[in-house]
Write a protein that holds these residues in place. Sequence first.
Motif, PDB file in Angstrom:
ATOM      1  N   ASN A  25      -2.648   1.987   2.143  1.00 14.36           N
ATOM      2  CA  ASN A  25      -2.347   1.073   3.244  1.00 14.36           C
ATOM      3  C   ASN A  25      -3.072  -0.268   3.126  1.00 14.36           C
ATOM      4  OD1 ASN A  25      -0.818   3.185   4.464  1.00 14.36           O
ATOM      5  ND2 ASN A  25      -2.707   4.051   5.237  1.00 14.36           N
ATOM      6  N   LEU A  26      -3.070  -0.844   1.932  1.00 12.61           N
ATOM      7  CA  LEU A  26      -3.756  -2.104   1.723  1.00 12.61           C
ATOM      8  C   LEU A  26      -2.980  -3.298   2.269  1.00 12.61           C
ATOM      9  CD1 LEU A  26      -5.229  -1.782  -1.878  1.00 12.61           C
ATOM     10  CD2 LEU A  26      -6.463  -1.848   0.268  1.00 12.61           C
ATOM     11  N   SER A  29      -4.293  -5.424   5.063  1.00  9.98           N
ATOM     12  CA  SER A  29      -5.564  -4.849   5.505  1.00  9.98           C
ATOM     13  C   SER A  29      -6.698  -5.871   5.514  1.00  9.98           C
ATOM     14  CB  SER A  29      -5.949  -3.672   4.598  1.00  9.98           C
ATOM     15  OG  SER A  29      -6.158  -4.120   3.260  1.00  9.98           O
ATOM     16  N   ASP A  30      -6.517  -6.995   4.818  1.00 11.50           N
ATOM     17  CA  ASP A  30      -7.586  -7.995   4.785  1.00 11.50           C
ATOM     18  C   ASP A  30      -7.452  -9.025   5.908  1.00 11.50           C
ATOM     19  OD1 ASP A  30      -5.282  -9.046   3.748  1.00 11.50           O
ATOM     20  OD2 ASP A  30      -6.246 -10.161   2.138  1.00 11.50           O
ATOM     21  N   LYS A  83       2.052  -9.071   9.839  1.00 14.82           N
ATOM     22  CA  LYS A  83       1.491  -7.726  10.017  1.00 14.82           C
ATOM     23  C   LYS A  83       2.088  -7.056  11.245  1.00 14.82           C
ATOM     24  CE  LYS A  83      -2.968  -5.329  10.396  1.00 14.82           C
ATOM     25  NZ  LYS A  83      -4.439  -5.498  10.422  1.00 14.82           N
TER      26      LYS A  83
END
Length: 303
Positions: A25-26, A29-30, A83
């Motif tokens: 699930n990257l 994610s940042d 997102k």
Amino acid sequence: MASLRSEHTNGVNGETHPTVKSLANLRFSDIPSAIDIPASTLDSEVEVSLEGLPDDPTELCTLLENEKAAKNFWVIIALAYAKQKQIDHAIDILNKGLTSVAHGATKEKLGLLGWVCWLLMLKSRQAPRVAPEGELYAEAKTKDHYLQLATSTLNEASRLNPAFPPLFLARGVLSLLRASLHPPRPVRPGTVDTSERVESLRQALKCFEESSKAFGGRNVMAILGRARTQYMLGRYAEALEGYQKVLMKMPGLTDPDPRIGIGCCLWHLGFKDQAKAAWERALALVRGSCNTISPLADRVCAL
């Protein structure tokens, strides 16, 4: 064919690799929960929440414009909207960022154009293949519609710097998506397939190879793209090697999951038990990481 017998490279290697959970699930994610935008007039910062985003991003864009915010602030806010699956807002923000970037800031413009292209390709994947009933084709937002917009965006970026390394990967994925719009067609033995589908796949191969070279062979997504292209060309043994290489380099990768590609290649090569084992491994990792099941993995495991 020795590699076909390797359990590790078939994606069925027993225990969960220690990096699986950390790499799952990257996507997005940042993106932080909030960012501070420097305020030039007050010699302070303006905190912007990226979790409670406004339905209309106009005020945020005005803030970024007034404060002459750097490119990365436009990108972070746009991706925060992406997102939350508000891709149209994300694209609009990036386009406004392009008009705000200082004249001659080529690198900044290239970065923004690249993100616009990727989001348009994401829209293409989500769009219908054909126009809905009763809607004019010229007005319909089909897969082809978004691919044309992505192509125009990529062409604009190429005019600024055709050798900008991140563009190679985008060109490859764009060629793959173009090819997916055309079904395979039978070809007489001894003749060369010159269909638009195959020509797009050949172009994709070239772009992925250029991307891999530009990043010294370290671009895993380029390797994955090349494997996918080989698979679509029916070169299953070559595709299998590519998917296995990705798995060895990033054993925790699940989005996308090379194990599904490994299973598909093994199935076509006649190794059906190993194919199902690879798919079951992919399914187990997805279940373990987020309790949602990949429809493809779930479907093929029932074969």
